[in-house]
Design a protein around this motif. Structure first.
Motif, PDB file in Angstrom:
ATOM      1  N   GLU A   1       0.957  -1.192  -0.151  1.00  0.00           N
ATOM      2  CA  GLU A   1       0.208   0.142  -0.033  1.00  0.00           C
ATOM      3  C   GLU A   1       0.783   1.194   0.102  1.00  0.00           C
ATOM      4  O   GLU A   1       0.408   2.195  -0.593  1.00  0.00           O
ATOM      5  CB  GLU A   1      -1.045   0.157   1.305  1.00  0.00           C
ATOM      6  N   LYS A   2       1.938   1.230   0.711  1.00  0.00           N
ATOM      7  CA  LYS A   2       2.767   2.409   0.634  1.00  0.00           C
ATOM      8  C   LYS A   2       3.447   2.553  -0.529  1.00  0.00           C
ATOM      9  O   LYS A   2       3.589   3.739  -1.085  1.00  0.00           O
ATOM     10  CB  LYS A   2       3.866   1.992   2.006  1.00  0.00           C
ATOM     11  N   ASP A   3       3.919   1.714  -0.988  1.00  0.00           N
ATOM     12  CA  ASP A   3       4.584   1.821  -2.466  1.00  0.00           C
ATOM     13  C   ASP A   3       3.712   2.107  -3.311  1.00  0.00           C
ATOM     14  O   ASP A   3       4.102   2.924  -4.260  1.00  0.00           O
ATOM     15  CB  ASP A   3       5.092   0.186  -3.085  1.00  0.00           C
ATOM     16  N   LEU A   4       2.384   1.737  -3.362  1.00  0.00           N
ATOM     17  CA  LEU A   4       1.469   2.320  -4.412  1.00  0.00           C
ATOM     18  C   LEU A   4       0.961   3.840  -4.105  1.00  0.00           C
ATOM     19  O   LEU A   4       0.757   4.426  -5.296  1.00  0.00           O
ATOM     20  CB  LEU A   4       0.223   1.333  -4.398  1.00  0.00           C
ATOM     21  N   ASP A   5       1.074   3.848  -2.911  1.00  0.00           N
ATOM     22  CA  ASP A   5       0.699   5.624  -2.764  1.00  0.00           C
ATOM     23  C   ASP A   5       1.614   6.547  -3.107  1.00  0.00           C
ATOM     24  O   ASP A   5       1.476   7.468  -3.587  1.00  0.00           O
ATOM     25  CB  ASP A   5       0.557   5.574  -1.042  1.00  0.00           C
ATOM     26  N   LEU A   6       2.986   5.980  -2.642  1.00  0.00           N
ATOM     27  CA  LEU A   6       4.021   6.903  -3.369  1.00  0.00           C
ATOM     28  C   LEU A   6       4.171   7.074  -4.998  1.00  0.00           C
ATOM     29  O   LEU A   6       4.526   7.758  -5.530  1.00  0.00           O
ATOM     30  CB  LEU A   6       5.472   6.369  -2.793  1.00  0.00           C
ATOM     31  N   ALA A   7       3.762   5.529  -5.595  1.00  0.00           N
ATOM     32  CA  ALA A   7       3.605   5.664  -6.976  1.00  0.00           C
ATOM     33  C   ALA A   7       2.691   6.694  -7.383  1.00  0.00           C
ATOM     34  O   ALA A   7       2.638   7.273  -8.490  1.00  0.00           O
ATOM     35  CB  ALA A   7       3.538   4.325  -7.581  1.00  0.00           C
ATOM     36  N   ASN A   8       1.386   6.670  -6.802  1.00  0.00           N
ATOM     37  CA  ASN A   8       0.341   7.462  -7.225  1.00  0.00           C
ATOM     38  C   ASN A   8       0.757   8.856  -7.024  1.00  0.00           C
ATOM     39  O   ASN A   8       0.204   9.657  -7.925  1.00  0.00           O
ATOM     40  CB  ASN A   8      -0.877   7.163  -6.380  1.00  0.00           C
ATOM     41  N   ARG A   9       1.519   9.185  -6.026  1.00  0.00           N
ATOM     42  CA  ARG A   9       2.012  10.738  -5.866  1.00  0.00           C
ATOM     43  C   ARG A   9       2.902  10.892  -6.921  1.00  0.00           C
ATOM     44  O   ARG A   9       2.670  12.020  -7.416  1.00  0.00           O
ATOM     45  CB  ARG A   9       2.565  10.857  -4.552  1.00  0.00           C
ATOM     46  N   TYR A  10       3.732  10.246  -7.511  1.00  0.00           N
ATOM     47  CA  TYR A  10       4.648  10.466  -8.420  1.00  0.00           C
ATOM     48  C   TYR A  10       3.976  10.730  -9.513  1.00  0.00           C
ATOM     49  O   TYR A  10       4.397  11.624 -10.389  1.00  0.00           O
ATOM     50  CB  TYR A  10       5.553   9.386  -8.398  1.00  0.00           C
ATOM     51  N   TYR A  11       2.994   9.690 -10.005  1.00  0.00           N
ATOM     52  CA  TYR A  11       2.219  10.097 -11.124  1.00  0.00           C
ATOM     53  C   TYR A  11       1.437  11.335 -11.522  1.00  0.00           C
ATOM     54  O   TYR A  11       1.403  11.894 -12.388  1.00  0.00           O
ATOM     55  CB  TYR A  11       1.340   8.763 -11.522  1.00  0.00           C
ATOM     56  N   LEU A  12       0.910  11.568 -10.184  1.00  0.00           N
ATOM     57  CA  LEU A  12       0.123  12.828 -10.012  1.00  0.00           C
ATOM     58  C   LEU A  12       0.865  14.234 -10.154  1.00  0.00           C
ATOM     59  O   LEU A  12       0.547  15.157 -10.922  1.00  0.00           O
ATOM     60  CB  LEU A  12      -0.302  12.755  -8.627  1.00  0.00           C
ATOM     61  N   GLU A  13       2.038  14.193  -9.632  1.00  0.00           N
ATOM     62  CA  GLU A  13       3.128  15.235  -9.607  1.00  0.00           C
ATOM     63  C   GLU A  13       3.431  15.703 -10.971  1.00  0.00           C
ATOM     64  O   GLU A  13       3.981  16.480 -11.505  1.00  0.00           O
ATOM     65  CB  GLU A  13       4.118  15.084  -8.687  1.00  0.00           C
ATOM     66  N   ARG A  14       3.749  14.538 -11.788  1.00  0.00           N
ATOM     67  CA  ARG A  14       4.040  14.375 -13.234  1.00  0.00           C
ATOM     68  C   ARG A  14       3.013  14.454 -14.265  1.00  0.00           C
ATOM     69  O   ARG A  14       3.372  14.630 -15.391  1.00  0.00           O
ATOM     70  CB  ARG A  14       5.248  13.345 -13.384  1.00  0.00           C
ATOM     71  N   GLY A  15       1.844  14.755 -13.815  1.00  0.00           N
ATOM     72  CA  GLY A  15       0.763  14.789 -14.657  1.00  0.00           C
ATOM     73  C   GLY A  15       0.548  13.536 -15.509  1.00  0.00           C
ATOM     74  O   GLY A  15      -0.330  13.715 -16.573  1.00  0.00           O
ATOM     75  N   ARG A  16       0.958  12.530 -15.081  1.00  0.00           N
ATOM     76  CA  ARG A  16       0.672  11.215 -15.924  1.00  0.00           C
ATOM     77  C   ARG A  16      -0.719  10.641 -15.366  1.00  0.00           C
ATOM     78  O   ARG A  16      -1.362   9.946 -16.555  1.00  0.00           O
ATOM     79  CB  ARG A  16       1.900  10.323 -15.623  1.00  0.00           C
ATOM     80  N   ALA A  17      -1.207  10.614 -14.300  1.00  0.00           N
ATOM     81  CA  ALA A  17      -2.509  10.212 -14.029  1.00  0.00           C
ATOM     82  C   ALA A  17      -3.071  10.463 -12.726  1.00  0.00           C
ATOM     83  O   ALA A  17      -2.310  11.198 -11.804  1.00  0.00           O
ATOM     84  CB  ALA A  17      -2.227   8.530 -13.874  1.00  0.00           C
ATOM     85  N   VAL A  18      -4.119  10.356 -12.536  1.00  0.00           N
ATOM     86  CA  VAL A  18      -4.879  11.013 -11.381  1.00  0.00           C
ATOM     87  C   VAL A  18      -5.444   9.664 -10.722  1.00  0.00           C
ATOM     88  O   VAL A  18      -6.848   9.222 -11.016  1.00  0.00           O
ATOM     89  CB  VAL A  18      -6.193  11.930 -11.375  1.00  0.00           C
ATOM     90  N   ILE A  19      -4.822   9.112  -9.517  1.00  0.00           N
ATOM     91  CA  ILE A  19      -5.321   7.937  -9.051  1.00  0.00           C
ATOM     92  C   ILE A  19      -5.245   7.943  -7.550  1.00  0.00           C
ATOM     93  O   ILE A  19      -4.148   8.299  -7.151  1.00  0.00           O
ATOM     94  CB  ILE A  19      -4.555   6.584  -9.611  1.00  0.00           C
TER      95      ILE A  19
END
Length: 203
Positions: free
Chosen positions: A35-53
């Motif tokens: 869960e922690k890994d996925l939360d960090l991945a989602n933050r990474y995607y959001l900050e770079r405008g790649r996805a909103v998850i």
């Protein structure tokens, strides 16, 4: 390396100490949960405008509230409810995305006890309406993580409902899934697997 008093560098005891040290380094990264890994991945995607998850919050049922003063309220009793939908949802490349994330310490299979029927029903509805739906499964004893497309998971689930196996074998998960590689940023780039299965295959 410093050895305990009376331990010679070439002795079997010293070799054992070296193995213990190596094991500490090798397994040091395993404390981070899926869960922690996925939360960090989602933050990474959001900050770079790649996805909103985002992860959906776990619903809570409030039972008792105390009012120590007129302007303050204190929850004194509450319970977590069983989630009625999957763990994560959002938008990626113009598509609705919905997935469940599960971690198991079982070495040989993924037991269905880890997932609820109403969660599968919700994912099936999202899949039927054209959403990208999958399950991320981590076998923590191997430190291996897989993306299992929902349409492949559904085959095992329907068999289970018809008195079939109560789990998916580890070997079957490996066969029907895409292995999620670990890195630094993001630690688990699960959208790379989504690209591979859902977009590069023409979906």
């Amino acid at each position: 390396m410093k050895y305990p008093k009376g331990t010679k560098p070439g002795s079997q005891k010293a070799a054992g100490i070296r193995r213990m040290k190596d094991k500490e380094v090798r397994y040091g990264s395993r404390g981070m949960t899926l869960e922690k890994d996925l939360d960090l991945a989602n933050r990474y995607y959001l900050e770079r405008g790649r996805a909103v998850i985002h992860k959906k919050p776990t619903p809570v049922q409030i039972v008792n509230v105390d009012y120590p003063s007129r302007n303050k309220a204190k929850i004194s009793e509450a319970y977590f409810k069983v989630p009625s939908t999957s763990d994560y949802n959002g938008l990626y490349r113009g598509k609705y995305i919905d997935f469940e994330a599960k971690e198991t310490r079982n070495k040989s299979r993924f037991p269905f006890i880890n997932i609820h029927e109403h969660q599968v029903e919700h994912m099936n509805q999202c899949y039927t309406h054209g959403g990208i739906v999958f399950i991320i499964i981590k076998f923590s004893m191997y430190d291996e993580t897989y993306l299992l497309p929902f349409e492949k998971f559904l085959h095992y689930w329907e068999s289970f409902l018809n008195d079939g196996r109560k789990s998916i074998r580890y070997t079957d998960v490996r066969t029907d899934s895409i292995t999620l590689k670990t890195g630094i940023n993001p630690r688990i780039d699960y959208l790379a697997a989504v690209d591979e299965f859902y977009f590069e295959n023409g979906d």
